[in-house]
Design an enzyme around this catalytic site. Structure first.
Site: not given
Length: 327
Positions: A198, A219, A250, A276
């Site tokens: 990710k 992050r 991802k 998204s």
């Protein structure tokens, strides 16, 4: 006549029927997973402005969406909870009456085993600082303290009836601790879909609105550097060693090379999340008349399947499944 080509690949592109006959990559509803958001306290579905056509669901509208997904033969549904209140340790994630655990129970009651019911296993939707874990006094994400919360969250989701948990926080050791917690409570049949590779992507923006994110900072200390492909494969290898049943890359769009390498190297089910920002870009370009919306959606999903992903999380899952069934 000599000099003309004997080999003419265009013969196999001459009309739709021939192209369909020799098509190498196909989409099927069973390969698609629908990510959905359920928000505590809503009286009616709430539209997400940056993701046209996607909503924060009420518990009741979520049940209807799950029933529709099951009826269309989708592979699964991935649940994200949006709580009314948040705190520093994400208490709502482990509360049996918390929105995500209630949503899991609602969906299982609606669809039983006709649809794989998945839930995001992370704290970011539930923390007032928006990070995926517990913070130290100086504001860093505490990996090992977070693992304790993940273990408890995995058990709470299992008790609510989830088929599959999706640890997505990119904490070191997250799969092992969740697997051990599940097994220790007798939930050996609950699967782990690990968000293994990710990346700290710029394409998550609309998701922040979808979950009413409280994120402060970024992050990058725990999600992966977009520059690194081999590191993603090491993360996948570690998660498999810790007991992951399915691994995920991802986002999808910018990391198809990682998807393909993971499929070739590991020989396990590989999922990819069409996130998204990928959704929003196509919807925005189509709304402006710059691209053919339906073709762009189909092409984007075909590219993920062509890279080798056997499971695709996409906000278009219901729409695409409906289209596939009508053709």
């Amino acid at each position: 006549m000599s000099g003309f080509p004997a080999v003419r690949p265009r013969r196999l592109r001459v009309n739709p029927a021939v192209r369909r006959l020799v098509g190498e990559t196909r989409l099927h509803p069973a390969e698609l997973v629908l990510p959905v958001f359920v928000r505590e306290g809503l009286s009616e579905p709430h539209p997400i402005s940056s993701m046209p056509g996607v909503y924060q669901h009420t518990r009741e509208s979520l049940r209807k969406a799950a029933a529709e997904a099951a009826g269309l033969g989708l592979g699964g549904i991935m649940l994200f909870g949006v709580p009314a209140g948040k705190d520093a340790v994400g208490s709502g994630a482990t509360d049996p009456q918390g929105i995500l655990n209630q949503a899991v129970a609602d969906v299982r009651a609606e669809v039983g085993d006709d649809l794989v019911v998945m839930a995001d296993l992370c704290l970011d939707e539930f923390t007032d600082h928006g990070h995926c874990g517990v913070l130290t006094p100086d504001g860093r994400v505490d990996n090992d303290a977070t693992l304790v919360r993940y273990a408890d969250m995995g058990v709470a989701l299992a008790e609510a009836g989830v088929h599959m948990v999706g640890p997505s926080g990119m904490m070191d050791g997250q799969v092992a601790v969740v697997r051990q917690a599940l097994d220790g409570k007798g939930f050996q049949d609950v699967s782990v879909l690990a968000y293994s590779a990710k990346y700290a992507s710029a394409f998550y923006g609309p998701f922040r609105e979808a979950v009413d994110s409280s994120l402060e900072g970024d992050r990058r200390t725990y999600q992966q550097d977009p520059a690194n492909g081999e590191e993603g494969l090491r993360e996948i290898e570690q998660d498999l060693a810790e007991g992951a049943d399915i691994v995920m890359v991802k986002p999808a769009m910018s990391y198809l090379d990682v998807v393909a390498r993971a499929v070739d190297r590991f020989g396990v089910p590989v999922a990819a999340y069409q996130i998204s920002g990928e959704y929003a870009m196509i919807e925005a370009a189509a709304a402006n008349g710059w691209i053919d919306r339906e073709r762009a959606i189909h092409e984007s999903l075909l590219s993920i399947r062509r890279a080798g992903a056997s499971i695709i999380l996409t906000y278009w899952a219901t729409e695409v499944a409906t289209s596939l069934r009508s053709h």
